[in-house]
Design a protein around this motif. Structure first.
Motif, PDB file in Angstrom:
ATOM      1  N   GLU A  36     -16.072 -18.337 -16.086  1.00  0.00           N
ATOM      2  CA  GLU A  36     -16.947 -19.816 -16.299  1.00  0.00           C
ATOM      3  C   GLU A  36     -17.821 -19.613 -17.702  1.00  0.00           C
ATOM      4  O   GLU A  36     -18.297 -20.489 -17.936  1.00  0.00           O
ATOM      5  CB  GLU A  36     -17.763 -19.692 -15.053  1.00  0.00           C
ATOM      6  CG  GLU A  36     -18.671 -18.314 -14.777  1.00  0.00           C
ATOM      7  CD  GLU A  36     -19.543 -18.649 -13.565  1.00  0.00           C
ATOM      8  OE1 GLU A  36     -20.728 -19.277 -13.883  1.00  0.00           O
ATOM      9  OE2 GLU A  36     -19.334 -18.100 -12.685  1.00  0.00           O
ATOM     10  N   ARG A  37     -17.798 -18.341 -18.076  1.00  0.00           N
ATOM     11  CA  ARG A  37     -18.603 -18.270 -19.402  1.00  0.00           C
ATOM     12  C   ARG A  37     -17.836 -19.335 -20.705  1.00  0.00           C
ATOM     13  O   ARG A  37     -18.639 -19.500 -21.538  1.00  0.00           O
ATOM     14  CB  ARG A  37     -18.652 -16.658 -19.785  1.00  0.00           C
ATOM     15  CG  ARG A  37     -19.301 -16.102 -19.001  1.00  0.00           C
ATOM     16  CD  ARG A  37     -19.278 -14.568 -19.149  1.00  0.00           C
ATOM     17  NE  ARG A  37     -19.818 -13.593 -18.215  1.00  0.00           N
ATOM     18  CZ  ARG A  37     -19.524 -12.360 -17.907  1.00  0.00           C
ATOM     19  NH1 ARG A  37     -18.504 -11.826 -18.309  1.00  0.00           N
ATOM     20  NH2 ARG A  37     -20.542 -11.649 -17.172  1.00  0.00           N
ATOM     21  N   GLU A  38     -16.614 -19.461 -20.482  1.00  0.00           N
ATOM     22  CA  GLU A  38     -15.892 -20.265 -21.486  1.00  0.00           C
ATOM     23  C   GLU A  38     -16.577 -21.464 -21.529  1.00  0.00           C
ATOM     24  O   GLU A  38     -16.865 -21.976 -22.660  1.00  0.00           O
ATOM     25  CB  GLU A  38     -14.394 -20.513 -21.049  1.00  0.00           C
ATOM     26  CG  GLU A  38     -13.618 -19.066 -21.295  1.00  0.00           C
ATOM     27  CD  GLU A  38     -12.306 -19.243 -20.852  1.00  0.00           C
ATOM     28  OE1 GLU A  38     -11.890 -20.320 -20.495  1.00  0.00           O
ATOM     29  OE2 GLU A  38     -11.465 -18.512 -20.802  1.00  0.00           O
ATOM     30  N   HIS A  39     -17.235 -22.186 -20.288  1.00  0.00           N
ATOM     31  CA  HIS A  39     -18.213 -23.508 -20.395  1.00  0.00           C
ATOM     32  C   HIS A  39     -19.287 -23.222 -21.109  1.00  0.00           C
ATOM     33  O   HIS A  39     -19.642 -24.252 -21.826  1.00  0.00           O
ATOM     34  CB  HIS A  39     -18.124 -23.879 -19.063  1.00  0.00           C
ATOM     35  CG  HIS A  39     -16.817 -24.109 -18.267  1.00  0.00           C
ATOM     36  ND1 HIS A  39     -16.025 -25.159 -18.597  1.00  0.00           N
ATOM     37  CD2 HIS A  39     -16.655 -23.763 -17.103  1.00  0.00           C
ATOM     38  CE1 HIS A  39     -14.828 -25.122 -17.617  1.00  0.00           C
ATOM     39  NE2 HIS A  39     -15.305 -24.130 -16.893  1.00  0.00           N
ATOM     40  N   LEU A  40     -19.820 -22.042 -21.096  1.00  0.00           N
ATOM     41  CA  LEU A  40     -21.215 -21.807 -21.788  1.00  0.00           C
ATOM     42  C   LEU A  40     -20.827 -21.984 -23.367  1.00  0.00           C
ATOM     43  O   LEU A  40     -21.386 -22.384 -24.200  1.00  0.00           O
ATOM     44  CB  LEU A  40     -21.752 -20.554 -21.579  1.00  0.00           C
ATOM     45  CG  LEU A  40     -22.419 -20.306 -19.976  1.00  0.00           C
ATOM     46  CD1 LEU A  40     -22.863 -18.973 -19.657  1.00  0.00           C
ATOM     47  CD2 LEU A  40     -23.548 -21.352 -19.962  1.00  0.00           C
ATOM     48  N   ALA A  42     -18.332 -23.268 -24.922  1.00  0.00           N
ATOM     49  CA  ALA A  42     -18.011 -24.631 -25.370  1.00  0.00           C
ATOM     50  C   ALA A  42     -19.158 -25.453 -25.439  1.00  0.00           C
ATOM     51  O   ALA A  42     -19.285 -26.090 -26.332  1.00  0.00           O
ATOM     52  CB  ALA A  42     -17.087 -25.314 -24.254  1.00  0.00           C
ATOM     53  N   GLY A  43     -20.163 -25.440 -24.593  1.00  0.00           N
ATOM     54  CA  GLY A  43     -21.418 -26.132 -24.717  1.00  0.00           C
ATOM     55  C   GLY A  43     -22.201 -25.575 -25.849  1.00  0.00           C
ATOM     56  O   GLY A  43     -22.780 -26.711 -26.750  1.00  0.00           O
ATOM     57  N   SER A  46     -20.489 -27.047 -29.093  1.00  0.00           N
ATOM     58  CA  SER A  46     -20.519 -28.618 -29.173  1.00  0.00           C
ATOM     59  C   SER A  46     -21.996 -28.751 -29.436  1.00  0.00           C
ATOM     60  O   SER A  46     -22.150 -29.669 -30.385  1.00  0.00           O
ATOM     61  CB  SER A  46     -20.386 -29.035 -27.679  1.00  0.00           C
ATOM     62  OG  SER A  46     -20.670 -30.776 -27.854  1.00  0.00           O
ATOM     63  N   ASP A  54      -9.756 -20.189 -29.024  1.00  0.00           N
ATOM     64  CA  ASP A  54      -9.458 -19.327 -28.106  1.00  0.00           C
ATOM     65  C   ASP A  54      -7.582 -18.811 -28.496  1.00  0.00           C
ATOM     66  O   ASP A  54      -6.820 -19.625 -28.267  1.00  0.00           O
ATOM     67  CB  ASP A  54      -9.132 -20.235 -26.784  1.00  0.00           C
ATOM     68  CG  ASP A  54      -8.621 -19.297 -25.573  1.00  0.00           C
ATOM     69  OD1 ASP A  54      -8.358 -18.021 -25.836  1.00  0.00           O
ATOM     70  OD2 ASP A  54      -8.652 -19.563 -24.595  1.00  0.00           O
ATOM     71  N   ASP A  57      -4.748 -19.650 -26.537  1.00  0.00           N
ATOM     72  CA  ASP A  57      -4.356 -20.936 -26.328  1.00  0.00           C
ATOM     73  C   ASP A  57      -2.647 -21.032 -26.784  1.00  0.00           C
ATOM     74  O   ASP A  57      -2.346 -20.349 -27.738  1.00  0.00           O
ATOM     75  CB  ASP A  57      -5.107 -21.827 -27.377  1.00  0.00           C
ATOM     76  CG  ASP A  57      -4.752 -23.297 -27.041  1.00  0.00           C
ATOM     77  OD1 ASP A  57      -3.436 -23.761 -26.923  1.00  0.00           O
ATOM     78  OD2 ASP A  57      -5.573 -24.157 -27.097  1.00  0.00           O
TER      79      ASP A  57
END
Length: 531
Positions: A36-40, A42-43, A46, A54, A57
Motif C-alpha cells: 500500500e506504500r505505492e499509493h503514498l 504516487a501521492g 503527484s 516502477d 512495470d
C-alpha cells in the motif's frame, strides 16, 4: 498507517526541497514489497509534479521508446563491471529505431535472461525514460527478490552513481524492495542506502562524509592520550566470521528445531514462549507477560540462547561454538584476513599512538602472526596488563605492543570462552574490571575516545561498567556500525542527557573495513615516532 510508521519517518527525511543545487539521491531498502506504500509514493510524486518509475512495470521488459541519451549510455557502460551479471556475461546497451534496449550478452551471442537478469535489465532501460530527464523530482522503485548478491550490489551501485547524466533532476528517491538487509550490498561506501525499513522498524545511516571527521579526531587524539577501540563481531565480518546475530540464530534454530534466521523479533519471542514457557528454560523476566514478544526477541543474544539450551539439557559446549572454531581455524590455516584486521594490524605495528584494543570476540585473527599486541585472556594476563597500563599511557613504556584485552576469552582455549549469560549476569571478574578501570582512571582530560566497532551493546557483564561514574565521566563514545541495531539506540538513551544531543551524531555508519582503511591512512600521514 500511523505517524510512527517507519516508512513515513524515512520518507519525511528523504524529501528535502533543494533549489539551484546538484542532484541529491536518497535511497532506502524496504523489507518485503511496498504494498500500500505505492499509493503514498504516487501521492507524493503527484503533489510535486514529479515522476514515479516502477522498474517492475512490464513496459520496461521490452525496448523503451525514448530519445537517445549518449551521456547516460557512456556512464552506465563505465559502471557495469565484469561479473555483475555472472561469469562471462555482459550487457549490451543500444539505441535503435527510436528505442533503447539492454540485452544480456554471453560471449558473442545475445542470451535469454532469467528472471533476475530481466529485473536488472528492466531497471537499466527505466533510467532512459524521458520523464526522468525532464523533471526535478522523481522516485524509482525496483525489486531485488530474484537477484543474487553480485547483481543486487551492482544495481544499487548503478543507481547511486547516475547523477552526472541527469541535468534537470534535483531530488531522486530510490526504494529497493528486498527480503533482508545485506551490509555488503546496502552499505557500500558512498553508494549505500540511507534507510532500511523493516518489520522491526527504521534504521538510519549517516552521510559518508561524517567518517572523515570522526576518524580524524580519533587519529589526532590517539597520538597524545589513550584511545580505545572496542571490537565486536562486526569487526571480523569481512574475514567471513559469523556475526553475533548469525550465531544466535544458528543456536536458536537448534533450540527450537526449526529455522529462525528470517523470524522477526516478535516471532522469535513468541516461538520461545510457546515452546518453553513454564518449563524452567526461561527466566522470570522472559516469562513476564509485561515484556512483549517483540521486546523478548529484540534483546535475544547468543549468550541468552546458550543459557536456554543448557537449561533444556543441551551440551556445555554447544554445536555453534564447535562450528565457529572449525571455520576460524580454517581461516587461520589459509591466511585469510579481512581488510579491517590487516589495517588494524598495520596500525598497531607502526606505532606512534596510545591505542588500547578491547574485544568480546573469541577469534584470534588479529593477534595471529602479529607481535604487535600484548594479549590478555587469563586473570593473570589482566593483572599484568593493569600494572603495565600507566606507563604505556604516559608514553614511558619500553614495550611497543598494543594492550589487547579479550574480555570473553579466546577460541583456542574454549574453557575461557564466555558463552552463556549465566556467566555474564554477575558482571566482569575482578581482574578484568581492574584492568579496564585502570585505563579509565589514568585519564584526566579530555575524555577518552572510545569507538565501539561492530558491537551490539548487549554484553550484560559490561553493564555495571557502563553505568559506573568512572566510565560516564571519562569516556567519549562513538559507534562504527553500518546498520545500527536498536540496542545501540537503547544504550544511548541513557547517555543523551550527558551528551546534550542524540546518538546519530556519534555514529559512523560504515563497515569496519571502511573505517580502519581511513584511520590507517590518517595515522600513516603522521610521524611514526612514539608519542
Amino acid at each position: 498507517m500511523t505517524a510512527a510508521d517507519p516508512f513515513l519517518l524515512a520518507l519525511s527525511e528523504m524529501v528535502v526541497d533543494r533549489v539551484n543545487e546538484p542532484l541529491t539521491i536518497h535511497s532506502a531498502a524496504v523489507q518485503d514489497t511496498l504494498g500500500e506504500r505505492e499509493h503514498l509514493l504516487a501521492g507524493l510524486v503527484s503533489s510535486r509534479a514529479g515522476v514515479l518509475i516502477d522498474a517492475n512495470d512490464p513496459v520496461f521488459q521490452m525496448p523503451l521508446v525514448c530519445a537517445e541519451k549518449p551521456e547516460l549510455k557512456i556512464l552506465l557502460r563505465s559502471l557495469i563491471k565484469p561479473g555483475d551479471f555472472g561469469p562471462g556475461a555482459d550487457v549490451q546497451l543500444e539505441h535503435q529505431h527510436g528505442a533503447v534496449d539492454a540485452k544480456l550478452r554471453l560471449g558473442d551471442t545475445i542470451g535469454t535472461p532469467g528472471s533476475a537478469h530481466a529485473q536488472a535489465l528492466a531497471l537499466l532501460r527505466a533510467l532512459f525514460d524521458d520523464r526522468l530527464h525532464a523533471t526535478e523530482f522523481a522516485v524509482i522503485t525496483y525489486s531485488e527478490f530474484e537477484m543474487r548478491h553480485p547483481l543486487r550490489k551492482a544495481c544499487l551501485r548503478y543507481l547511486m552513481s547516475i547523477a552526472p547524466a541527469f541535468t534537470n533532476l534535483r531530488t531522486l528517491l530510490i526504494f529497493a524492495q528486498t527480503d533482508k538487509a545485506d551490509i555488503s550490498v546496502h552499505c557500500q561506501f558512498r553508494r549505500g542506502i540511507r534507510f532500511y525499513i523493516s518489520r522491526d522498524g527504521l534504521q538510519r545511516r549517516n552521510p559518508s562524509e561524517m567518517l572523515d571527521a570522526d576518524a580524524q579526531a580519533f587519529a589526532l587524539t590517539a597520538r597524545e592520550q589513550a584511545a580505545v577501540l572496542f571490537l565486536g563481531a562486526g569487526f571480523s565480518a569481512s574475514s567471513r566470521m559469523p556475526l553475533g546475530n548469525t550465531l544466535r540464530d544458528s543456536a536458536l534454530t537448534d533450540l527450537l528445531g526449526r529455522p529462525s534466521e528470517h523470524m522477526t523479533n516478535a516471532q522469535r519471542g513468541r516461538a520461545l514462549r510457546r515452546a518453553f514457557s513454564g518449563r524452567g528454560v526461561l527466566t522470570s523476566e522472559e516469562e513476564d507477560p509485561a515484556v512483549s514478544d517483540d521486546q523478548l526477541g529484540a534483546t535475544l543474544t547468543l549468550e541468552k540462547v546458550i543459557r536456554m539450551h543448557r537449561a533444556h539439557g543441551g551440551p556445555a559446549i554447544p554445536r555453534v561454538l564447535g562450528e565457529f572454531k572449525q571455520s576460524h581455524d580454517s581461516k587461520l590455516a589459509n591466511g585469510y584476513r579481512g581488510r579491517a584486521v590487516t589495517d588494524l594490524q598495520a596500525i598497531a605495528e607502526r606505532g606512534g599512538h596510545r591505542l588500547v584494543v578491547i574485544t568480546v570476540n573469541f577469534d584470534e585473527l588479529l593477534e595471529h602472526d602479529s607481535d604487535a599486541f600484548d594479549v590478555a585472556v587469563t586473570d593473570a594476563d589482566f593483572r599484568r596488563i593493569a600494572k603495565r597500563l600507566p606507563a604505556y599511557l604516559d608514553g614511558t613504556d619500553n614495550d611497543p605492543r598494543v594492550p589487547y584485552l579479550k574480555l570473553h576469552g579466546t577460541i583456542t582455549k574454549t574453557s575461557t570462552c564466555i558463552i552463556s549469560d549465566a556467566d555474564t549476569m554477575t558482571g566482569l571478574p575482578h581482574a578484568k574490571e581492574t584492568a579496564v578501570l585502570t585505563l579509565l582512571r589514568h585519564q584526566v582530560a579530555p575524555r577518552i575516545p572510545w569507538f565501539f566497532v561492530g558491537a551490539s551493546m548487549r554484553d550484560y557483564d559490561l553493564e555495571g561498567l557502563y553505568k559506573g561514574s568512572t566510565y560516564i565521566e571519562t569516556v567519549e563514545e562513538h559507534w562504527v556500525a553500518p546498520l545500527p541495531e536498536a540496542s545501540i539506540y537503547e544504550f544511548a538513551n541513557r547517555r543523551e542527557v550527558v551528551w546534550g544531543h542524540d546518538v546519530q551524531r556519534r555514529l559512523v555508519t560504515e563497515t569496519a573495513d571502511v573505517f580502519f582503511a581511513r584511520l590507517r591512512r590518517l595515522l600513516e600521514a603522521q610521524p611514526a615516532n612514539s608519542p
